[in-house]
Design a protein around this motif. Structure first.
Motif, PDB file in Angstrom:
ATOM      1  N   TYR A  19      11.858   4.353  -2.718  1.00  0.00           N
ATOM      2  CA  TYR A  19      12.256   3.295  -1.665  1.00  0.00           C
ATOM      3  C   TYR A  19      13.229   3.657  -0.574  1.00  0.00           C
ATOM      4  O   TYR A  19      14.335   4.072  -0.914  1.00  0.00           O
ATOM      5  CB  TYR A  19      12.071   1.825  -2.410  1.00  0.00           C
ATOM      6  N   TYR A  77       0.706  -7.291 -11.534  1.00  0.00           N
ATOM      7  CA  TYR A  77       2.278  -7.757 -12.982  1.00  0.00           C
ATOM      8  C   TYR A  77       2.695  -8.464 -11.053  1.00  0.00           C
ATOM      9  O   TYR A  77       3.035  -7.881 -10.269  1.00  0.00           O
ATOM     10  CB  TYR A  77       3.384  -6.563 -12.632  1.00  0.00           C
ATOM     11  N   GLN A  80       0.483   2.915  -7.872  1.00  0.00           N
ATOM     12  CA  GLN A  80       1.293   2.087  -8.827  1.00  0.00           C
ATOM     13  C   GLN A  80       2.581   2.412  -8.068  1.00  0.00           C
ATOM     14  O   GLN A  80       3.466   3.165  -8.001  1.00  0.00           O
ATOM     15  CB  GLN A  80       1.291   3.596  -9.604  1.00  0.00           C
ATOM     16  N   LYS A  81       2.354   0.474  -6.953  1.00  0.00           N
ATOM     17  CA  LYS A  81       3.886   0.719  -6.796  1.00  0.00           C
ATOM     18  C   LYS A  81       4.021  -0.476  -5.975  1.00  0.00           C
ATOM     19  O   LYS A  81       2.974  -1.436  -5.752  1.00  0.00           O
ATOM     20  CB  LYS A  81       3.488   1.428  -5.166  1.00  0.00           C
ATOM     21  N   LEU A  82       5.510  -1.424  -6.016  1.00  0.00           N
ATOM     22  CA  LEU A  82       6.286  -2.125  -6.056  1.00  0.00           C
ATOM     23  C   LEU A  82       5.250  -3.029  -4.369  1.00  0.00           C
ATOM     24  O   LEU A  82       5.821  -1.800  -4.585  1.00  0.00           O
ATOM     25  CB  LEU A  82       8.018  -2.398  -6.191  1.00  0.00           C
ATOM     26  N   PHE A 119       7.127  -5.064  -2.192  1.00  0.00           N
ATOM     27  CA  PHE A 119       7.932  -6.403  -2.520  1.00  0.00           C
ATOM     28  C   PHE A 119       8.072  -7.850  -1.152  1.00  0.00           C
ATOM     29  O   PHE A 119       7.579  -6.897   0.499  1.00  0.00           O
ATOM     30  CB  PHE A 119       9.938  -5.699  -2.164  1.00  0.00           C
ATOM     31  N   PHE A 133       7.353   1.075  -0.707  1.00  0.00           N
ATOM     32  CA  PHE A 133       7.706   2.063  -1.258  1.00  0.00           C
ATOM     33  C   PHE A 133       7.349   3.741  -0.167  1.00  0.00           C
ATOM     34  O   PHE A 133       6.576   3.117   0.915  1.00  0.00           O
ATOM     35  CB  PHE A 133       5.946   2.699  -1.956  1.00  0.00           C
ATOM     36  N   MET A 189       2.485  -6.031  -8.451  1.00  0.00           N
ATOM     37  CA  MET A 189       2.147  -4.215  -8.662  1.00  0.00           C
ATOM     38  C   MET A 189       1.012  -4.722  -9.256  1.00  0.00           C
ATOM     39  O   MET A 189       0.752  -5.299 -10.261  1.00  0.00           O
ATOM     40  CB  MET A 189       3.240  -3.521  -9.661  1.00  0.00           C
ATOM     41  N   GLU A 190      -0.218  -3.664  -8.533  1.00  0.00           N
ATOM     42  CA  GLU A 190      -1.372  -3.509  -8.766  1.00  0.00           C
ATOM     43  C   GLU A 190      -1.059  -3.216 -10.582  1.00  0.00           C
ATOM     44  O   GLU A 190      -0.187  -2.678 -10.685  1.00  0.00           O
ATOM     45  CB  GLU A 190      -2.621  -2.976  -8.168  1.00  0.00           C
ATOM     46  N   ILE A 191      -2.326  -3.192 -11.684  1.00  0.00           N
ATOM     47  CA  ILE A 191      -2.415  -2.626 -12.757  1.00  0.00           C
ATOM     48  C   ILE A 191      -3.762  -1.137 -12.765  1.00  0.00           C
ATOM     49  O   ILE A 191      -3.029  -0.388 -13.399  1.00  0.00           O
ATOM     50  CB  ILE A 191      -3.041  -3.763 -14.363  1.00  0.00           C
TER      51      ILE A 191
END
Lengths: 115, 115
Positions: free
Chosen positions: B35, A33, A101-103, A105, B45, A95-97
């Motif tokens: 974060y 995503y 599980q982290k954004l 930036f 993160f 973000m990976e699927i």
């Protein structure tokens, strides 16, 4: 590791104009995503728009739309009919699927809408 | 309904002191993220929880940083022997569950200043 790059530290446009913010990213994942977040001076991050990589159609949310170029790993944000309230920092994020599980930036673009 | 809240809004401490930063997620959200945002940068993160357990703490910079979420709701980020380099805005986010399709809702952050 995934990286997100925003090459425009600052941008400034007149109210009602259209502005495009750039974002490129690097990943070896095939599905993921991408997000654009807005951070006004209040510091609270607000989700503007998101795109799943498997979906070919570019996402739109009212005045906000994206140009997602998967092969080029590019994810730009277009703001149409810009308003004074659009003034903020804008962050592109990934973000990976599967997996982490982290954004992740980018460095952000400071957008100023002038009256 | 209420969003994510963080207390205190601002915290000033002296080098070497211990601090605790609190995050109250949106009710019913099982995933909680921390974060850190340094001046002029995008958030990075630190750690995330699924329920009570820390599912990924790979972003914690060193063993002076620790976070807990004992009842699966409120979380506390704890920093021992603070250093000037710890000065930043600490952001908390929560989501219904893990997965990139679950929007992360952010709090307003705690600005930590270490003198």
């Amino acid at each position: 590791a995934q990286t997100v790059t925003q090459s425009q530290p600052e941008m400034s446009v007149q109210e009602a104009e259209t502005v495009t913010l750039s974002c490129t990213y690097d990943t070896s994942e095939s599905n993921y995503y991408l997000f654009w977040y807005k951070q006004p001076p209040s510091r609270q991050m607000i989700l503007v728009i998101r795109q799943e990589a498997y979906k070919q159609q570019n996402a739109t949310e009212n005045r906000f739309s994206v140009n997602f170029q998967k092969a080029a790993k590019s994810f730009s944000l277009k703001i149409s009919d810009s308003q004074l309230g659009d003034t903020a920092m804008y962050f592109c994020a990934f973000m990976e699927i599967q997996g982490a599980q982290k954004l992740v930036f980018g460095q952000g673009t400071r957008l100023t809408i002038n009256p | 309904g209420a969003g994510v809240s963080q207390t205190p809004s601002n915290k000033v401490t002296e080098k070497g002191k211990y601090v605790e930063l609190r995050c109250d997620p949106i009710s019913g959200h099982t995933a909680l993220y921390w974060y850190r945002q340094s001046l002029g940068q995008g958030p990075e993160f630190l750690i995330y929880f699924q329920g009570t357990g820390a599912a990924d703490d790979s972003g914690l910079p060193n063993d002076r940083f620790f976070a807990v979420r004992p009842e699966g709701s409120v979380s506390t980020l704890k920093i021992q022997r603070t250093e000037r380099g710890d000065s930043a805005v600490y952001l908390c986010a929560s989501s219904l569950g893990v997965g990139a399709w679950n929007e992360q809702f952010f709090g307003p952050g705690t600005r930590l200043t270490v003198l």
